[in-house]
Design a protein around this motif. Structure first.
Motif, PDB file in Angstrom:
ATOM      1  N   TYR A 157     -30.897 -34.626 -29.482  1.00  0.00           N
ATOM      2  CA  TYR A 157     -30.835 -33.923 -30.757  1.00  0.00           C
ATOM      3  C   TYR A 157     -29.636 -32.975 -30.855  1.00  0.00           C
ATOM      4  O   TYR A 157     -29.498 -32.261 -31.837  1.00  0.00           O
ATOM      5  CB  TYR A 157     -32.142 -33.149 -30.976  1.00  0.00           C
ATOM      6  CG  TYR A 157     -33.335 -34.065 -31.046  1.00  0.00           C
ATOM      7  CD1 TYR A 157     -33.749 -34.609 -32.255  1.00  0.00           C
ATOM      8  CD2 TYR A 157     -34.031 -34.421 -29.898  1.00  0.00           C
ATOM      9  CE1 TYR A 157     -34.833 -35.475 -32.318  1.00  0.00           C
ATOM     10  CE2 TYR A 157     -35.117 -35.294 -29.956  1.00  0.00           C
ATOM     11  CZ  TYR A 157     -35.510 -35.811 -31.172  1.00  0.00           C
ATOM     12  OH  TYR A 157     -36.580 -36.677 -31.228  1.00  0.00           O
ATOM     13  N   ASP A 158     -28.804 -32.984 -29.842  1.00  0.00           N
ATOM     14  CA  ASP A 158     -27.634 -32.110 -29.840  1.00  0.00           C
ATOM     15  C   ASP A 158     -26.526 -32.730 -30.699  1.00  0.00           C
ATOM     16  O   ASP A 158     -26.098 -33.861 -30.430  1.00  0.00           O
ATOM     17  CB  ASP A 158     -27.136 -31.915 -28.406  1.00  0.00           C
ATOM     18  CG  ASP A 158     -25.962 -30.966 -28.315  1.00  0.00           C
ATOM     19  OD1 ASP A 158     -25.588 -30.364 -29.346  1.00  0.00           O
ATOM     20  OD2 ASP A 158     -25.416 -30.814 -27.210  1.00  0.00           O
ATOM     21  N   PRO A 159     -26.042 -32.025 -31.708  1.00  0.00           N
ATOM     22  CA  PRO A 159     -24.974 -32.589 -32.549  1.00  0.00           C
ATOM     23  C   PRO A 159     -23.673 -32.834 -31.811  1.00  0.00           C
ATOM     24  O   PRO A 159     -22.808 -33.568 -32.299  1.00  0.00           O
ATOM     25  CB  PRO A 159     -24.804 -31.534 -33.655  1.00  0.00           C
ATOM     26  CG  PRO A 159     -25.324 -30.267 -33.062  1.00  0.00           C
ATOM     27  CD  PRO A 159     -26.442 -30.681 -32.161  1.00  0.00           C
ATOM     28  N   GLU A 160     -23.524 -32.240 -30.626  1.00  0.00           N
ATOM     29  CA  GLU A 160     -22.321 -32.467 -29.826  1.00  0.00           C
ATOM     30  C   GLU A 160     -22.516 -33.583 -28.797  1.00  0.00           C
ATOM     31  O   GLU A 160     -21.583 -33.926 -28.076  1.00  0.00           O
ATOM     32  CB  GLU A 160     -21.927 -31.166 -29.102  1.00  0.00           C
ATOM     33  CG  GLU A 160     -21.640 -29.993 -30.039  1.00  0.00           C
ATOM     34  CD  GLU A 160     -20.467 -30.268 -30.963  1.00  0.00           C
ATOM     35  OE1 GLU A 160     -19.486 -30.890 -30.516  1.00  0.00           O
ATOM     36  OE2 GLU A 160     -20.540 -29.874 -32.141  1.00  0.00           O
ATOM     37  N   GLY A 161     -23.721 -34.130 -28.705  1.00  0.00           N
ATOM     38  CA  GLY A 161     -23.996 -35.198 -27.757  1.00  0.00           C
ATOM     39  C   GLY A 161     -23.721 -36.567 -28.338  1.00  0.00           C
ATOM     40  O   GLY A 161     -23.187 -36.708 -29.440  1.00  0.00           O
ATOM     41  N   THR A 162     -24.128 -37.597 -27.619  1.00  0.00           N
ATOM     42  CA  THR A 162     -23.822 -38.960 -28.040  1.00  0.00           C
ATOM     43  C   THR A 162     -24.857 -39.534 -29.004  1.00  0.00           C
ATOM     44  O   THR A 162     -24.572 -40.481 -29.724  1.00  0.00           O
ATOM     45  CB  THR A 162     -23.713 -39.892 -26.819  1.00  0.00           C
ATOM     46  OG1 THR A 162     -24.919 -39.796 -26.050  1.00  0.00           O
ATOM     47  CG2 THR A 162     -22.529 -39.498 -25.939  1.00  0.00           C
ATOM     48  N   GLY A 179     -32.001 -23.320 -31.229  1.00  0.00           N
ATOM     49  CA  GLY A 179     -31.682 -22.611 -32.463  1.00  0.00           C
ATOM     50  C   GLY A 179     -32.063 -23.410 -33.695  1.00  0.00           C
ATOM     51  O   GLY A 179     -32.609 -22.863 -34.664  1.00  0.00           O
ATOM     52  N   ALA A 180     -31.806 -24.716 -33.657  1.00  0.00           N
ATOM     53  CA  ALA A 180     -32.152 -25.570 -34.794  1.00  0.00           C
ATOM     54  C   ALA A 180     -33.660 -25.615 -35.012  1.00  0.00           C
ATOM     55  O   ALA A 180     -34.146 -25.544 -36.152  1.00  0.00           O
ATOM     56  CB  ALA A 180     -31.610 -26.975 -34.570  1.00  0.00           C
ATOM     57  N   LEU A 181     -34.423 -25.719 -33.928  1.00  0.00           N
ATOM     58  CA  LEU A 181     -35.881 -25.757 -34.054  1.00  0.00           C
ATOM     59  C   LEU A 181     -36.431 -24.442 -34.605  1.00  0.00           C
ATOM     60  O   LEU A 181     -37.327 -24.442 -35.464  1.00  0.00           O
ATOM     61  CB  LEU A 181     -36.515 -26.063 -32.697  1.00  0.00           C
ATOM     62  CG  LEU A 181     -36.336 -27.484 -32.165  1.00  0.00           C
ATOM     63  CD1 LEU A 181     -36.828 -27.586 -30.727  1.00  0.00           C
ATOM     64  CD2 LEU A 181     -37.070 -28.502 -33.040  1.00  0.00           C
ATOM     65  N   ASN A 226     -21.372 -36.122 -22.050  1.00  0.00           N
ATOM     66  CA  ASN A 226     -22.168 -35.200 -22.854  1.00  0.00           C
ATOM     67  C   ASN A 226     -21.880 -33.736 -22.510  1.00  0.00           C
ATOM     68  O   ASN A 226     -21.344 -33.444 -21.435  1.00  0.00           O
ATOM     69  CB  ASN A 226     -23.659 -35.487 -22.652  1.00  0.00           C
ATOM     70  CG  ASN A 226     -24.150 -36.629 -23.506  1.00  0.00           C
ATOM     71  OD1 ASN A 226     -23.801 -36.745 -24.677  1.00  0.00           O
ATOM     72  ND2 ASN A 226     -24.973 -37.494 -22.926  1.00  0.00           N
ATOM     73  N   PRO A 227     -22.253 -32.819 -23.390  1.00  0.00           N
ATOM     74  CA  PRO A 227     -22.072 -31.387 -23.100  1.00  0.00           C
ATOM     75  C   PRO A 227     -22.968 -30.939 -21.943  1.00  0.00           C
ATOM     76  O   PRO A 227     -23.860 -31.680 -21.492  1.00  0.00           O
ATOM     77  CB  PRO A 227     -22.510 -30.704 -24.405  1.00  0.00           C
ATOM     78  CG  PRO A 227     -22.464 -31.765 -25.450  1.00  0.00           C
ATOM     79  CD  PRO A 227     -22.782 -33.042 -24.749  1.00  0.00           C
ATOM     80  N   LYS A 228     -22.751 -29.718 -21.500  1.00  0.00           N
ATOM     81  CA  LYS A 228     -23.617 -29.146 -20.478  1.00  0.00           C
ATOM     82  C   LYS A 228     -25.016 -28.947 -21.052  1.00  0.00           C
ATOM     83  O   LYS A 228     -25.173 -28.621 -22.234  1.00  0.00           O
ATOM     84  CB  LYS A 228     -23.059 -27.811 -19.987  1.00  0.00           C
ATOM     85  CG  LYS A 228     -21.769 -27.931 -19.188  1.00  0.00           C
ATOM     86  CD  LYS A 228     -21.301 -26.565 -18.713  1.00  0.00           C
ATOM     87  CE  LYS A 228     -20.036 -26.680 -17.879  1.00  0.00           C
ATOM     88  NZ  LYS A 228     -19.558 -25.360 -17.411  1.00  0.00           N
TER      89      LYS A 228
END
Length: 296
Positions: free
Chosen positions: A220-225, A268-270, A256-258
């Motif tokens: 669910y990370d917008p910076e992930g794949t 934060g999104a949740l 992917n990011p850390k």
């Protein structure tokens, strides 16, 4: 990313049961020590290093000196794929008796995973050529193989976690039924809507057997794949209940990011979507603390 003290405070004491740090034949962003060190940014209490290929508890013991001054405690486990001999009770016994915490039933060697990723184990891309064999937990009659029962008995004796891996939902249900019959309560099904294909109704059946449903915030990370919509995750939480849910990162891949950055963004999104802080803490701290038996 910019650190949010408020979100970091909510995540304080977090336990990440699904970290793909290295070494690994798959490209990894950092090793287990570096993953544990980075967890200090959100007060991470503990993490479990997962490899699809080997017993990570031996890595953790080999890195003991470097981990001595790290606040977060790192644990290992073993995934029952081809490279450890599949359904190998001897590999399980060694891992758990050396301090490992989780046994993942077949992941990349499961029939379900192979159907979804028929790249002969090159998922995402191996750094060395490897072989892969399909591993099933049932025989031709659909009954659990004897070695599965041996493995469950060892997991119970060591009060460790049995994870359904990437198997077919029906196989996971059969496995958890046998675990439930043995009085086991530390059961986890990972990312039911990725590879596995377990719908909420099936997940409720697993919950009734005593299982927890683990969702991976990395997806669910917008910076992930993957970049899935966090509203989908919130719907899962509301449907099954935070008392039956565990959140983990499933990050550490080189692409992917850390994990900590993903934790900050997705948490934060949740919270912005209305998830209560107490429910977030339960899923990232209380439930995994129980599963790993950290307060024993």
């Amino acid at each position: 990313m910019t650190q949010s003290p408020a979100i970091a405070s909510v995540l304080d004491g977090l336990v990440d049961m699904h970290v793909h740090s290295g070494p690994s034949p798959f490209p990894r962003r950092f090793d287990h020590v570096e993953a544990a060190q980075d967890g200090a940014r959100i007060g991470m209490r503990a993490m479990v290093a997962k490899s699809h290929h080997h017993n990570t508890q031996m890595d953790i013991l080999a890195m003991k000196g470097r981990l001595a001054d790290v606040a977060a405690t790192a644990y290992g486990g073993v995934a029952l794929n081809s490279t450890v001999g599949g359904l190998n009770v001897h590999a399980v016994r060694m891992c758990l008796r050396m301090g490992g915490k989780v046994v993942w039933f077949p992941t990349i060697s499961s029939g379900r995973h192979i159907e979804c990723h028929p790249e002969d184990g090159a998922f995402p891309t191996t750094t060395v050529p490897l072989t892969l064999e399909r591993i099933d937990i049932v025989d031709e009659d659909g009954e659990l193989k004897p070695e599965v029962i041996e493995i469950l008995d060892e997991i119970k004796a060591q009060e460790a976690v049995v994870n359904g891996g990437h198997m077919y939902p029906a196989y996971i249900r059969t496995l958890f039924q046998a675990a439930h019959e043995r009085g086991m309560t530390r059961m986890v099904v990972s990312h039911p809507d990725f590879v596995i294909g377990a719908d909420p109704d099936l997940c409720r059946e697993l919950i009734d057997l005593g299982a927890y449903v683990e969702h991976e915030i990395g997806m669910y990370d917008p910076e992930g794949t993957q970049k899935w919509d966090p509203r989908k995750l919130l719907t899962w939480i509301e449907t099954l209940g935070p008392e039956h849910t565990v959140l983990a990162s499933d990050f550490g891949q080189a692409a992917n990011p850390k994990p900590v950055d993903a934790w900050m963004r997705v948490a934060g999104a949740l919270l912005d979507l209305g998830l209560a802080e107490k429910d977030l803490r339960r899923m990232v701290r209380d439930n995994p603390t129980y599963l790993l038996n950290l307060d024993a």
